[in-house]
Design a protein around this motif. Structure first.
Motif, PDB file in Angstrom:
ATOM      1  N   THR A   4      51.683  -7.061  33.896  1.00  0.00           N
ATOM      2  CA  THR A   4      52.368  -6.615  33.128  1.00  0.00           C
ATOM      3  C   THR A   4      53.044  -5.848  34.499  1.00  0.00           C
ATOM      4  O   THR A   4      52.498  -5.363  35.442  1.00  0.00           O
ATOM      5  N   VAL A   6      55.731  -2.685  35.071  1.00  0.00           N
ATOM      6  CA  VAL A   6      56.657  -1.287  34.713  1.00  0.00           C
ATOM      7  C   VAL A   6      57.173  -1.282  35.380  1.00  0.00           C
ATOM      8  O   VAL A   6      56.924  -1.197  36.668  1.00  0.00           O
ATOM      9  N   THR A  61      47.279   0.568  29.747  1.00  0.00           N
ATOM     10  CA  THR A  61      47.080  -0.411  31.213  1.00  0.00           C
ATOM     11  C   THR A  61      47.582   0.665  32.359  1.00  0.00           C
ATOM     12  O   THR A  61      46.630  -0.439  33.537  1.00  0.00           O
ATOM     13  N   ILE A  83      59.610  -2.704  30.996  1.00  0.00           N
ATOM     14  CA  ILE A  83      58.812  -3.690  30.877  1.00  0.00           C
ATOM     15  C   ILE A  83      58.567  -4.746  31.107  1.00  0.00           C
ATOM     16  O   ILE A  83      59.428  -4.859  29.650  1.00  0.00           O
TER      17      ILE A  83
END
Length: 166
Positions: A4, A6, A61, A83
């Protein structure tokens, strides 16, 4: 392993342009989330608390790093988040590079001595913003995040018959 990425952007940045470039570089729209912050103007970031969905996303997260959790939470208030979900580290690095080129804000993180989670061959600067976590269907940011004021007006406790200052 899934990742992920961010990022945090000022509200003045054209997020549609960022999405367009990410799609042109092979990322599907389903793996790109743009989340905008809604809050009252005139108060500092310390005067707000986030909605439950936003809180759940950040806690999931950044569960491995309380320092990063606090930094991203604070820097996201009043700003836009983009994201990107990536299937591998190469995609994550590509997304991170595009986001940085488009003006992602640097979310400060104090350097630490024992960095064991950074993949070999990458610097801490390249790895900042990339988290080794897959997309989660319960913990995600919506397109609009709501921040509520911590300033209490009126009665704080329904049993307090004297009320509090307005």
């Amino acid at each position: 392993m899934a990742y992920t990425v961010v990022s945090v952007f000022p509200v003045t940045v054209d997020t549609e342009e960022i999405k367009k470039e990410l799609k042109e570089n092979g990322f599907s729209e389903a793996n790109i989330i743009v989340s905008k912050s809604n809050l009252e103007s005139g108060l500092s970031p310390d005067d707000y608390h986030e909605d439950e969905q936003t809180k759940g996303f950040f806690e999931y997260t950044f569960a491995h790093d309380a320092e990063m959790l606090e930094a991203y939470r604070k820097h996201s208030i009043g700003r836009n988040n983009v994201i990107v979900y990536a299937e591998n580290i190469e995609q994550a690095m590509s997304a991170n590079s595009i986001l940085n080129k488009k003006g992602a804000l640097e979310v400060y993180r104090k350097p630490t001595e024992n960095k064991t989670d950074i993949p070999e061959g990458m610097t801490e600067e390249q790895y900042n913003g990339i988290i080794a976590k897959a997309r989660h269907n319960i913990y995600f940011l919506g397109s609009q995040r709501v921040y509520h004021s911590n300033i209490i007006e009126g009665m704080d406790d329904p049993m307090d018959d004297l009320g509090s200052k307005d």
